[in-house]
Scaffold this motif. Structure first.
Motif, mmCIF file in Angstrom:
data_model
loop_
_atom_site.group_PDB
_atom_site.id
_atom_site.type_symbol
_atom_site.label_atom_id
_atom_site.label_comp_id
_atom_site.label_asym_id
_atom_site.label_seq_id
_atom_site.Cartn_x
_atom_site.Cartn_y
_atom_site.Cartn_z
ATOM 1 N N ASP A 27 9.471 1.549 -0.979
ATOM 2 C CA ASP A 27 10.096 2.784 -0.508
ATOM 3 C C ASP A 27 10.502 2.619 0.955
ATOM 4 O O ASP A 27 9.838 1.915 1.726
ATOM 5 N N ALA A 45 -2.283 -0.492 4.163
ATOM 6 C CA ALA A 45 -0.831 -0.347 4.041
ATOM 7 C C ALA A 45 -0.196 -1.178 5.141
ATOM 8 O O ALA A 45 -0.755 -1.318 6.234
ATOM 9 N N THR A 56 5.439 4.377 -1.068
ATOM 10 C CA THR A 56 4.701 3.242 -1.614
ATOM 11 C C THR A 56 5.572 1.993 -1.525
ATOM 12 O O THR A 56 6.726 2.060 -1.077
ATOM 13 N N VAL A 57 5.055 0.871 -1.969
ATOM 14 C CA VAL A 57 5.712 -0.430 -1.835
ATOM 15 C C VAL A 57 7.180 -0.353 -2.276
ATOM 16 O O VAL A 57 7.490 0.111 -3.371
ATOM 17 N N GLY A 100 0.794 -1.225 0.000
ATOM 18 C CA GLY A 100 0.000 0.000 0.000
ATOM 19 C C GLY A 100 0.824 1.271 0.000
ATOM 20 O O GLY A 100 1.970 1.294 -0.457
ATOM 21 N N ALA A 101 0.204 2.334 0.517
ATOM 22 C CA ALA A 101 0.835 3.660 0.569
ATOM 23 C C ALA A 101 0.758 4.199 1.987
ATOM 24 O O ALA A 101 -0.259 4.064 2.671
ATOM 25 N N ARG A 150 4.809 10.764 0.822
ATOM 26 C CA ARG A 150 4.030 9.562 0.528
ATOM 27 C C ARG A 150 5.010 8.478 0.082
ATOM 28 O O ARG A 150 5.764 8.653 -0.866
ATOM 29 N N ALA A 154 -7.535 5.242 -0.079
ATOM 30 C CA ALA A 154 -6.618 4.191 -0.536
ATOM 31 C C ALA A 154 -7.404 2.954 -0.955
ATOM 32 O O ALA A 154 -8.459 2.646 -0.395
ATOM 33 N N THR A 180 -2.593 6.281 6.339
ATOM 34 C CA THR A 180 -2.977 5.753 5.033
ATOM 35 C C THR A 180 -4.121 6.624 4.542
ATOM 36 O O THR A 180 -5.068 6.881 5.293
#
Length: 197
Positions: free
Chosen positions: A159, A181, A156-157, A142-143, A154, A177, A173
């Motif tokens: 990071d 996350a 994401t996957v 997720g984010a 922000r 979404a 989150t």
């Protein structure tokens, strides 16, 4: 509150009382040293309520034991394994998220490993931890909106981020979404000694 949450709160309460009495401190002394109200200290020692992570950190810092000591079984072994599904959830989000403390070390340099899940709309805000605290975060699903001080990023996957935990920060989150996350979080808190006046 689930039976598991009640059991975790009871263990934390017993350990807080054990470490407080081992130091010969009254409830008022622990309250003064931690900045947590006497009423909240009593509630925690009785295994009641649902104390925030920030409150438990203030108490563990004051006692000089680190949060993992209050939550996990104190074992002198070279290897400690926490089986899947056995880590205590120390935070529950309004939309079903949770934070599990899956591993940790003892003072003086405390390291905590967390497994966080945030459902859409979940958010957690943390006050600044003790001086020198650093955190590492890796997004697994997720984010995640990571806020550190006045800056928000922000992630994401895949990071990751390294940031100061001794400033106010938080994780969220977005409400819109597509799904939850999940992220791994490592917290390093140096020099936990409980020597604060």
């Amino acid at each position: 509150m689930t039976n598991a949450a009640v059991a975790v709160n009871e263990v934390i309460g017993q350990r807080v009382r054990q470490h407080r009495t081992a130091r010969g401190w009254t409830l008022d002394e622990l309250a003064d040293r931690s900045g947590v109200s006497r009423r909240m200290v009593i509630t925690i020692e009785h295994g009641e309520g649902n104390p925030s992570i920030a409150t438990l950190l203030r108490i563990s810092d004051a006692l000089g034991v680190g949060l993992p000591v209050l939550v996990d079984v104190e074992r002198p072994h070279a290897l400690t394994v926490t089986a899947a599904g056995r880590a205590p959830a120390l935070w529950h989000g309004d939309h079903g998220g949770q934070a599990l403390l899956v591993a940790g070390t003892q003072p003086p340099d405390v390291v905590e490993l967390w497994d966080w899940t945030l459902q859409p709309g979940d958010a957690n805000t943390s006050e600044a931890h003790s001086a020198g605290t650093r955190e590492l975060l890796l997004v697994l699903e997720g984010a995640v909106d990571l806020r550190v001080g006045d800056r928000t990023e922000r992630l994401t996957v895949g990071d990751s981020a390294a940031f100061a935990g001794d400033v106010a920060h938080g994780y969220a989150t977005p409400a819109d979404a597509a799904g939850p996350a999940r992220f791994a979080l490592t917290v390093f808190q140096p020099h936990v000694t409980g020597s604060r006046p």
